[in-house]
Design an enzyme around this catalytic site. Structure first.
Site, PDB file in Angstrom:
ATOM      1  N   CYS A 183     -44.523  10.840  11.131  1.00  0.00           N
ATOM      2  CA  CYS A 183     -44.741  12.270  10.880  1.00  0.00           C
ATOM      3  C   CYS A 183     -46.214  12.607  10.713  1.00  0.00           C
ATOM      4  O   CYS A 183     -46.562  13.707  10.311  1.00  0.00           O
ATOM      5  CB  CYS A 183     -43.953  12.735   9.658  1.00  0.00           C
ATOM      6  SG  CYS A 183     -44.423  11.921   8.120  1.00  0.00           S
TER       7      CYS A 183
ATOM      8  N   ASP B 281     -52.666   9.054   6.356  1.00  0.00           N
ATOM      9  CA  ASP B 281     -53.044   8.260   5.190  1.00  0.00           C
ATOM     10  C   ASP B 281     -53.007   6.772   5.486  1.00  0.00           C
ATOM     11  O   ASP B 281     -53.836   6.011   4.972  1.00  0.00           O
ATOM     12  CB  ASP B 281     -52.127   8.579   4.004  1.00  0.00           C
ATOM     13  CG  ASP B 281     -52.655   9.734   3.163  1.00  0.00           C
ATOM     14  OD1 ASP B 281     -53.883   9.813   2.972  1.00  0.00           O
ATOM     15  OD2 ASP B 281     -51.850  10.552   2.692  1.00  0.00           O
TER      16      ASP B 281
ATOM     17  N   HIS C  64     -59.684  19.474   9.513  1.00  0.00           N
ATOM     18  CA  HIS C  64     -59.065  20.803   9.547  1.00  0.00           C
ATOM     19  C   HIS C  64     -59.136  21.403  10.950  1.00  0.00           C
ATOM     20  O   HIS C  64     -58.186  22.016  11.434  1.00  0.00           O
ATOM     21  CB  HIS C  64     -59.785  21.737   8.567  1.00  0.00           C
ATOM     22  CG  HIS C  64     -59.164  21.762   7.214  1.00  0.00           C
ATOM     23  ND1 HIS C  64     -59.876  22.082   6.081  1.00  0.00           N
ATOM     24  CD2 HIS C  64     -57.905  21.524   6.796  1.00  0.00           C
ATOM     25  CE1 HIS C  64     -59.072  22.034   5.034  1.00  0.00           C
ATOM     26  NE2 HIS C  64     -57.884  21.689   5.449  1.00  0.00           N
TER      27      HIS C  64
ATOM     28  N   GLU D  25     -47.262   4.948   3.867  1.00  0.00           N
ATOM     29  CA  GLU D  25     -48.637   5.435   4.008  1.00  0.00           C
ATOM     30  C   GLU D  25     -49.661   4.430   3.496  1.00  0.00           C
ATOM     31  O   GLU D  25     -50.858   4.654   3.629  1.00  0.00           O
ATOM     32  CB  GLU D  25     -48.799   6.745   3.227  1.00  0.00           C
ATOM     33  CG  GLU D  25     -47.881   7.854   3.703  1.00  0.00           C
ATOM     34  CD  GLU D  25     -47.830   9.004   2.719  1.00  0.00           C
ATOM     35  OE1 GLU D  25     -48.525  10.006   2.961  1.00  0.00           O
ATOM     36  OE2 GLU D  25     -47.104   8.892   1.706  1.00  0.00           O
TER      37      GLU D  25
END
Length: 551
Positions: A481, A434, A183, A410
């Site tokens: 992305c 991922d 985060h 992913e």
């Protein structure tokens, strides 16, 4: 002395260290001298006030931070936690001890489950601190305010702290814990904060230490020399020039186009993304419409939000990811089963197939929104692992009016059979967060394995290369992305591996654009080969830098 970690972006800052205060100590385990009803009222008021404060911080912060803080506010108001606190108070505990024990119980249970649940465990620690600070009538442990610019050094930052940093005061952030997809890293990149995470030696830094924080070099230089300070000041001036340079389409030095797109979590960020040079949207996350809802939103409700997004990008590509439920985003109306390892369970396309009416409504709403606007809509499915899943999604999308349907790569499985996946899908977008997690068997939200959660690892790069080669052979576009696209040097490597577009936090676009302009396609391929030949992530990054400089 130099300390090493993982830089977020390529920013440079000079300043003096201020350490973040240690968290509140564990409250004493004793019988309350107050009546249970009095303690209950104290605890309830503190929980309510903390939830309100987190929600207010979210409204102020906006963007991704808003979603994170709203989720924390919901945790503070969670009835099950409130019941746990109440039971302990009625048994004679103080409000402080009841809150501490209730949150610790939930934290320990969730931390052992990995993925989304491990992330919630860390958030619970922060919320517990805030509730107990409210009970004590003291400020919650958080970012200090010395009254002058400083470099903040902390064990780690909570989402609430990162989201509300005063950028006029905090010139850089250095954390002991965390990885490139934590985060702290994601929010720091979104807010253009100079940051280095996972700096093990940062615990030795003292208040007042003079440091250079160089995110591009992954280093914290302690007690810099005059020459080092001069070099850092030159880098800072160079970056300021990049930030104010005219906005042009992304391309290599030889003119090879590399569209630079934005990752967005809601339409609210569309205008800012365009202002920062986004040529379109490479990942629009639709979860904001579904999270915290008791039922899936209807077609009309969804269409209105999609229209708002698409209208901001007339004539430009907008790639929308359908609902990625499960793992870190559990939704009861999609899958309410308790799973011991949700990151490997019913998530992404698997969850949507189990709740197909939800997927049908979303695809219908997206098709209707495209018909009302001039954007070039493309829709992709998350967590694809097989050709059969690819065929299921693309056929259903076309049936419901979606013109261009693709998939996210992913999983290593999808990367290894990318030629067959792209034989069915019309495009692929690689989610490097991922993909790295599953390739390295390292939970991307677990600090203890953060060092493994690095997209520079040659194993991850090799899988990306497989997808790039499949795209070139099939003549179909391959984007990235994940957070890897926001790393200016790694962006060059990705293009060298066959990636045709890059999508990132809008604040990273200027640095990536400038980096790409320094190399032609042959350079990018050469730098990528150097990274692929390395033994590990650190070596790959070093090899790429050496190759980039050897021209």
């Amino acid at each position: 002395m130099q300390l090493r970690g993982t830089g977020v972006g390529v920013g440079v800052a000079i300043g003096s260290v201020i350490r973040m205060a240690d968290p509140l100590p564990e409250p004493p385990d004793r019988v309350s001298e107050l009546a249970p009803d009095v303690e209950s009222e104290r605890a309830t008021s503190a929980l309510t006030a903390t939830a309100a404060d987190l929600a207010a911080r979210g409204l102020t912060a906006g963007g991704t931070a808003k979603d994170v803080l709203e989720a924390q506010a919901l945790m503070a108001a969670d009835p099950s936690l409130g019941t746990e606190v109440e039971n302990r108070v009625q048994a004679g505990a103080t409000a402080e001890r009841a809150v501490f024990d209730a949150f610790v119980g939930y934290r320990d249970m969730l931390a052992g489950m990995g993925g989304y649940l491990a992330e919630r465990a860390a958030d619970l620690d922060d919320i517990s601190q805030r509730v107990r600070a409210h009970l004590a009538g003291v400020p919650a442990p958080g970012v200090p305010s010395p009254g002058h610019p400083f470099v903040l050094v902390a064990r780690d930052l909570s989402p609430a702290d990162t989201a509300t940093l005063d950028l006029d005061q905090v010139s850089a952030v250095v954390t002991v814990d965390g990885g490139p997809t934590s985060h702290t890293a994601i929010l720091a990149r979104e807010k253009s904060i100079v940051a280095i995470v996972g700096v093990a030696g940062a615990s030795s830094l003292l208040d007042g230490d003079s440091v250079i924080v160089d995110a591009g070099a992954d280093t914290v230089t302690v007690g810099p020399t005059p020459d080092e300070l001069a070099a850092a000041e030159h880098r800072i001036a160079e970056r300021a020039a990049i930030a104010t340079a005219p906005i042009e389409p992304g391309r290599l030095a030889d003119g090879t186009a590399v569209p630079l797109l934005a990752n967005l979590g809601s339409a609210d960020g569309a205008a800012a993304a365009v202002r920062l040079g986004a040529e379109g949207v490479g990942l629009f996350r639709t979860e904001f419409l579904f999270l915290d809802a008791e039922r899936a939103p209807g077609i009309d409700e969804q269409r209105a939000e999609y229209v708002r997004l698409l209208e901001a990008f007339p004539g430009r590509k907008v790639v929308v990811r359908v609902l990625d439920a499960g793992a870190d985003k559990p939704l009861s109306f999609v899958n309410d089963d308790a799973e011991p390892n949700p990151a490997l369970g019913l998530r992404g396309i698997r969850a949507l197939r189990a709740a197909e009416p939800v997927l049908r409504d979303q695809l219908t709403a997206l098709a209707q929104a495209e018909a009302e606007t001039e954007a070039e809509l493309q829709v992709m499915a998350p967590m694809i692992a097989t050709v059969e899943e690819t065929r299921y999604f693309t056929e259903l999308a076309h049936e419901l009016g979606i013109r261009v349907a693709g998939v996210m790569i992913e999983t290593p499985a999808a990367a290894l059979i990318a030629d067959r996946v792209l034989g069915v899908a019309e495009f692929a977008s690689i989610g490097t967060n991922d993909l790295t997690q599953y390739t390295m068997a390292a939970d991307r939200l677990l600090g203890s394995v953060a060092a493994l959660q690095d997209p520079w690892h040659p194993a991850v790069l090799r899988l990306i290369g497989e997808v790039g080669a499949a795209g070139a052979t099939s003549g179909k576009p391959v984007g990235v992305c994940g957070e890897a696209a926001a790393d200016p040097l790694l962006a060059v490597v990705l293009v060298g591996l066959g990636v045709t577009s890059l999508s990132m936090s809008p604040s990273a676009i200027a640095d990536v654009r400038a980096s790409l302009r320094g190399y032609d396609l042959a350079d990018a391929a050469r730098i990528a080969r150097a990274a692929l030949a390395a033994e590990g992530a650190t070596e790959a990054r070093q090899a790429a830098r050496a190759a980039a400089e050897a021209r």
